[in-house]
Design an enzyme around this catalytic site. Sequence first.
Site, PDB file in Angstrom:
ATOM      1  N   CYS A   1       0.867  -1.180   0.000  1.00 15.90           N
ATOM      2  CA  CYS A   1       0.000   0.000   0.000  1.00 15.90           C
ATOM      3  C   CYS A   1       0.904   1.231   0.000  1.00 15.90           C
ATOM      4  CB  CYS A   1      -0.859  -0.034   1.263  1.00 15.90           C
ATOM      5  SG  CYS A   1      -1.901   1.415   1.514  1.00 15.90           S
TER       6      CYS A   1
ATOM      7  N   CYS B   1      -0.781   3.820  -6.375  1.00 14.65           N
ATOM      8  CA  CYS B   1      -1.700   3.130  -5.466  1.00 14.65           C
ATOM      9  C   CYS B   1      -1.837   1.703  -5.986  1.00 14.65           C
ATOM     10  CB  CYS B   1      -3.052   3.836  -5.465  1.00 14.65           C
ATOM     11  SG  CYS B   1      -4.352   2.945  -4.581  1.00 14.65           S
TER      12      CYS B   1
HETATM   13  N1  DGL Z   1      -3.828   0.427  -2.099  1.00 16.52           N
HETATM   14  C1  DGL Z   1      -3.688   1.616  -1.322  1.00 16.52           C
HETATM   15  C2  DGL Z   1      -2.444   2.389  -1.802  1.00 16.52           C
HETATM   16  O1  DGL Z   1      -1.595   1.816  -2.458  1.00 16.52           O
HETATM   17  C3  DGL Z   1      -4.968   2.375  -1.352  1.00 16.52           C
HETATM   18  C4  DGL Z   1      -5.029   3.433  -0.323  1.00 16.52           C
HETATM   19  C5  DGL Z   1      -6.394   3.737   0.176  1.00 16.52           C
HETATM   20  O2  DGL Z   1      -6.988   2.851   0.799  1.00 16.52           O
HETATM   21  O3  DGL Z   1      -6.812   4.882   0.014  1.00 16.52           O
HETATM   22  O4  DGL Z   1      -2.249   3.548  -1.516  1.00 16.52           O
END
Ligand code: DGL
Length: 260
Positions: free
Chosen positions: A73, A183
């Site tokens: 993440c 993301c």
């Molecule tokens: N997959 C997360 C990232 O890479 C998403 C973040 C979120 O939940 O806003 O930032």
Amino acid sequence: MSKQPIGIFDSGVGGTSIWKEINTLLPQENSIYLADSINAPYGPKGKDKIIALSIKNTELLLEKNCKIIVVACNTATTNAISILREKYNVPFIGIEPAIKPAALNTETRAIGILATKGTLSSALFHNTSTLYTNGITIVEQIGEGIVQLIENGKLESKEMKTLLKSYLKPMIEANIDYLVLGCTHYPYLIPKLTKLLPKHVKIIDSGLAVAKQTKAVLKQHNVLNTELLKPENKFYINLKTTEVMESLLGKTFNVDYLKF
Ligand code: DGL
């Protein structure tokens, strides 16, 4: 220790894009994936909250005996990984927007970055960005709403297309030739982004780099699993609806509900 699983967490289902890269590169490794979907999205939350959630996820993976933690993440990495590294005596791998290759290779001198608010406002992102992008136009865009649509199984929706079109418009107007995905939910959008962007725009996603780094660190610690037994890959989500994640994974994998 080499048989212990690789622990991976994300705010939700998006980090499965990283799990896939790791599983392709290291198919013999056991793994445990945590999707903290009940708390998604992390992006709009403040730094302290993102740190607290990252600690909770890490502790659960450590209880499950993981030998390494992959913070799949960008938002959790850019806000919390230095604290996690200080607090726990286990190697951590993180992911952050790959601005460097885009900045080094751009010919139009303009690059686009699509990421969450938490990532774009972090000090880590700011530092990397100022280090490599001197004289380059950076079009930063918060992907407001994208994570929620993916979490709700609306990857293919009309709303998604409308959002993406509006987010790409200023980038296309600035004549970007690289789009950096910041993301881990966004790699699932690549077919759509490719259709919406001019042909010369290249999309940069750091999933494979994260998998390579995971392999290098496991090797360095001498804990690569070299046994050719059938690995165990476990997926946990803290929502009772497991279908969205199962469909992203390709339906061959079972996702279990776990309260955390
Ligand atoms: N997959 C997360 C990232 O890479 C998403 C973040 C979120 O939940 O806003 O930032």
